[in-house]
Scaffold this motif. Sequence first.
Motif, PDB file in Angstrom:
ATOM      1  N   GLY A 150     -63.167 -17.584   3.030  1.00  0.00           N
ATOM      2  CA  GLY A 150     -63.394 -16.945   1.741  1.00  0.00           C
ATOM      3  C   GLY A 150     -64.794 -16.388   1.617  1.00  0.00           C
ATOM      4  O   GLY A 150     -64.991 -15.278   1.104  1.00  0.00           O
ATOM      5  N   ILE A 151     -65.780 -17.141   2.096  1.00  0.00           N
ATOM      6  CA  ILE A 151     -67.165 -16.658   2.065  1.00  0.00           C
ATOM      7  C   ILE A 151     -67.314 -15.401   2.914  1.00  0.00           C
ATOM      8  O   ILE A 151     -67.963 -14.423   2.508  1.00  0.00           O
ATOM      9  CB  ILE A 151     -68.120 -17.760   2.542  1.00  0.00           C
ATOM     10  CG1 ILE A 151     -68.128 -18.922   1.541  1.00  0.00           C
ATOM     11  CG2 ILE A 151     -69.542 -17.213   2.718  1.00  0.00           C
ATOM     12  CD1 ILE A 151     -68.905 -20.135   2.010  1.00  0.00           C
ATOM     13  N   TYR A 169     -61.157 -12.944 -12.931  1.00  0.00           N
ATOM     14  CA  TYR A 169     -59.700 -12.853 -13.095  1.00  0.00           C
ATOM     15  C   TYR A 169     -59.356 -11.936 -14.251  1.00  0.00           C
ATOM     16  O   TYR A 169     -60.066 -11.899 -15.264  1.00  0.00           O
ATOM     17  CB  TYR A 169     -59.097 -14.237 -13.344  1.00  0.00           C
ATOM     18  CG  TYR A 169     -57.594 -14.218 -13.524  1.00  0.00           C
ATOM     19  CD1 TYR A 169     -56.756 -14.044 -12.435  1.00  0.00           C
ATOM     20  CD2 TYR A 169     -57.028 -14.373 -14.783  1.00  0.00           C
ATOM     21  CE1 TYR A 169     -55.381 -14.024 -12.593  1.00  0.00           C
ATOM     22  CE2 TYR A 169     -55.653 -14.356 -14.959  1.00  0.00           C
ATOM     23  CZ  TYR A 169     -54.828 -14.181 -13.852  1.00  0.00           C
ATOM     24  OH  TYR A 169     -53.471 -14.156 -14.012  1.00  0.00           O
ATOM     25  N   MET A 170     -58.279 -11.198 -14.091  1.00  0.00           N
ATOM     26  CA  MET A 170     -57.724 -10.356 -15.146  1.00  0.00           C
ATOM     27  C   MET A 170     -56.216 -10.588 -15.194  1.00  0.00           C
ATOM     28  O   MET A 170     -55.546 -10.429 -14.174  1.00  0.00           O
ATOM     29  CB  MET A 170     -58.016  -8.882 -14.864  1.00  0.00           C
ATOM     30  CG  MET A 170     -57.358  -7.913 -15.847  1.00  0.00           C
ATOM     31  SD  MET A 170     -57.953  -8.101 -17.556  1.00  0.00           S
ATOM     32  CE  MET A 170     -59.644  -7.520 -17.366  1.00  0.00           C
ATOM     33  N   MET A 183     -57.226 -10.638  -7.327  1.00  0.00           N
ATOM     34  CA  MET A 183     -56.459 -11.620  -6.578  1.00  0.00           C
ATOM     35  C   MET A 183     -56.461 -11.365  -5.079  1.00  0.00           C
ATOM     36  O   MET A 183     -56.076 -12.254  -4.305  1.00  0.00           O
ATOM     37  CB  MET A 183     -55.010 -11.635  -7.077  1.00  0.00           C
ATOM     38  CG  MET A 183     -54.834 -12.112  -8.508  1.00  0.00           C
ATOM     39  SD  MET A 183     -55.382 -13.812  -8.760  1.00  0.00           S
ATOM     40  CE  MET A 183     -54.179 -14.707  -7.791  1.00  0.00           C
ATOM     41  N   THR A 184     -56.902 -10.193  -4.635  1.00  0.00           N
ATOM     42  CA  THR A 184     -56.793  -9.838  -3.215  1.00  0.00           C
ATOM     43  C   THR A 184     -57.550 -10.805  -2.314  1.00  0.00           C
ATOM     44  O   THR A 184     -56.993 -11.334  -1.339  1.00  0.00           O
ATOM     45  CB  THR A 184     -57.300  -8.404  -2.982  1.00  0.00           C
ATOM     46  OG1 THR A 184     -56.483  -7.487  -3.716  1.00  0.00           O
ATOM     47  CG2 THR A 184     -57.242  -8.050  -1.504  1.00  0.00           C
ATOM     48  N   GLU A 260     -59.641 -21.578  -6.209  1.00  0.00           N
ATOM     49  CA  GLU A 260     -59.774 -21.216  -7.621  1.00  0.00           C
ATOM     50  C   GLU A 260     -61.204 -21.440  -8.107  1.00  0.00           C
ATOM     51  O   GLU A 260     -61.713 -20.647  -8.903  1.00  0.00           O
ATOM     52  CB  GLU A 260     -58.787 -22.029  -8.464  1.00  0.00           C
ATOM     53  CG  GLU A 260     -57.347 -21.575  -8.333  1.00  0.00           C
ATOM     54  CD  GLU A 260     -56.393 -22.430  -9.132  1.00  0.00           C
ATOM     55  OE1 GLU A 260     -55.185 -22.164  -9.085  1.00  0.00           O
ATOM     56  OE2 GLU A 260     -56.851 -23.370  -9.814  1.00  0.00           O
ATOM     57  N   THR A 261     -61.821 -22.498  -7.636  1.00  0.00           N
ATOM     58  CA  THR A 261     -63.211 -22.760  -8.015  1.00  0.00           C
ATOM     59  C   THR A 261     -64.143 -21.736  -7.382  1.00  0.00           C
ATOM     60  O   THR A 261     -65.063 -21.225  -8.036  1.00  0.00           O
ATOM     61  CB  THR A 261     -63.617 -24.180  -7.588  1.00  0.00           C
ATOM     62  OG1 THR A 261     -62.705 -25.128  -8.164  1.00  0.00           O
ATOM     63  CG2 THR A 261     -65.022 -24.494  -8.037  1.00  0.00           C
ATOM     64  N   MET A 262     -63.905 -21.411  -6.108  1.00  0.00           N
ATOM     65  CA  MET A 262     -64.764 -20.468  -5.393  1.00  0.00           C
ATOM     66  C   MET A 262     -64.708 -19.077  -6.004  1.00  0.00           C
ATOM     67  O   MET A 262     -65.739 -18.405  -6.145  1.00  0.00           O
ATOM     68  CB  MET A 262     -64.334 -20.400  -3.916  1.00  0.00           C
ATOM     69  CG  MET A 262     -65.121 -19.389  -3.091  1.00  0.00           C
ATOM     70  SD  MET A 262     -64.522 -19.305  -1.389  1.00  0.00           S
ATOM     71  CE  MET A 262     -64.922 -20.947  -0.827  1.00  0.00           C
ATOM     72  N   PHE A 263     -63.512 -18.624  -6.407  1.00  0.00           N
ATOM     73  CA  PHE A 263     -63.344 -17.272  -6.925  1.00  0.00           C
ATOM     74  C   PHE A 263     -63.244 -17.226  -8.451  1.00  0.00           C
ATOM     75  O   PHE A 263     -62.867 -16.190  -9.016  1.00  0.00           O
ATOM     76  CB  PHE A 263     -62.099 -16.621  -6.314  1.00  0.00           C
ATOM     77  CG  PHE A 263     -62.243 -16.292  -4.850  1.00  0.00           C
ATOM     78  CD1 PHE A 263     -62.866 -15.128  -4.442  1.00  0.00           C
ATOM     79  CD2 PHE A 263     -61.773 -17.162  -3.888  1.00  0.00           C
ATOM     80  CE1 PHE A 263     -63.007 -14.825  -3.096  1.00  0.00           C
ATOM     81  CE2 PHE A 263     -61.911 -16.875  -2.533  1.00  0.00           C
ATOM     82  CZ  PHE A 263     -62.532 -15.702  -2.138  1.00  0.00           C
TER      83      PHE A 263
END
Length: 319
Positions: A150-151, A169-170, A183-184, A260-263
């Motif tokens: 993810g990083i 998030y939207m 979300m990508t 979820e926490t990371m993004f």
Amino acid sequence: MNRQIAFILRRVALTIPTLFVMSIIVFLIIRLVPGDPVRTMLGFRATEENVAELRRQLGLDQSLFDQYVTWMMALLHGDLGKDIVSHANLSELLAQRLPVTFELTGLSMLLAVIVGVPLGVKAAVGGKWINRLTEGFVVFGISVPDFWLGILLVLLFAATLEWLPPSGYMPFSRSPLLNLRYMTLPVLTLAVGEAAYILRTTRSAVTAVMGRPFVTFLRAKGISTSRIIFGHALRNAGPSIATVIGIQVGVLLGGAIIIETMFALPGVGRLVVTGINQRNYPTVQVGVLAIATIFIVVSLITDLIVGWLDPRVMDGEAA
């Protein structure tokens, strides 16, 4: 009774005690941890009066048995309790957070299946170079941790290329395009590892099926390889593929807590992490309960799909 109906009823009946045992485990998670959870939540400066009041509000002044019975009766009536920090109803919080977690895990698994199954089939019937490429992808996907991947994706697509937002998030209902942009990166982060597992399982299952005598017979009749694969091999390999997909959903739910926490996605996983940081005892308990329940339900659905793909599973249950 029809054997399909009997099989479904047996599986559902087995799920009920599983849910019961899971609820006991979740209930005991915090209560059996060394230390006083109330003092942990309130901090070291809490007065005895505050400790006693919060203990009474949470029902911790009762015996473990009475606490569990009270909690279970409230759950059966749809009362999940309240967040002790925001005082919001936990059922409303879950209703807001679950769609985000469902979207993240659903899109990740969909992408993993779209990538993993075709590549697994290609690896089973392809040549040396295809095998080497897919093997490299499997090793990469399994060995690289989600948070590290993810990083890297954020550094590449958000910081360097500036194609995608790094976090946030939207809701899809407000802006489908922005929702997909946000979300990508988290979906890619989760999907790579799952695609690797699905690819490996598909390759092994299809390879095993293609070596069976009936495939040799079909080839002798002049049936093309593509018809054999899509008409017979995948059908026979389906139970193994469906099983690993069901198992990996549980892995996705666990990974979603970190992603979820990371993004900065407002899902159930982030709710649990926030609850842990805030020492928010009821929220952590309900969040873990929700994730565990989803996994058990997915396992039930997986068993039913495997039974539909392979009727011998139903006969084995009956035996």
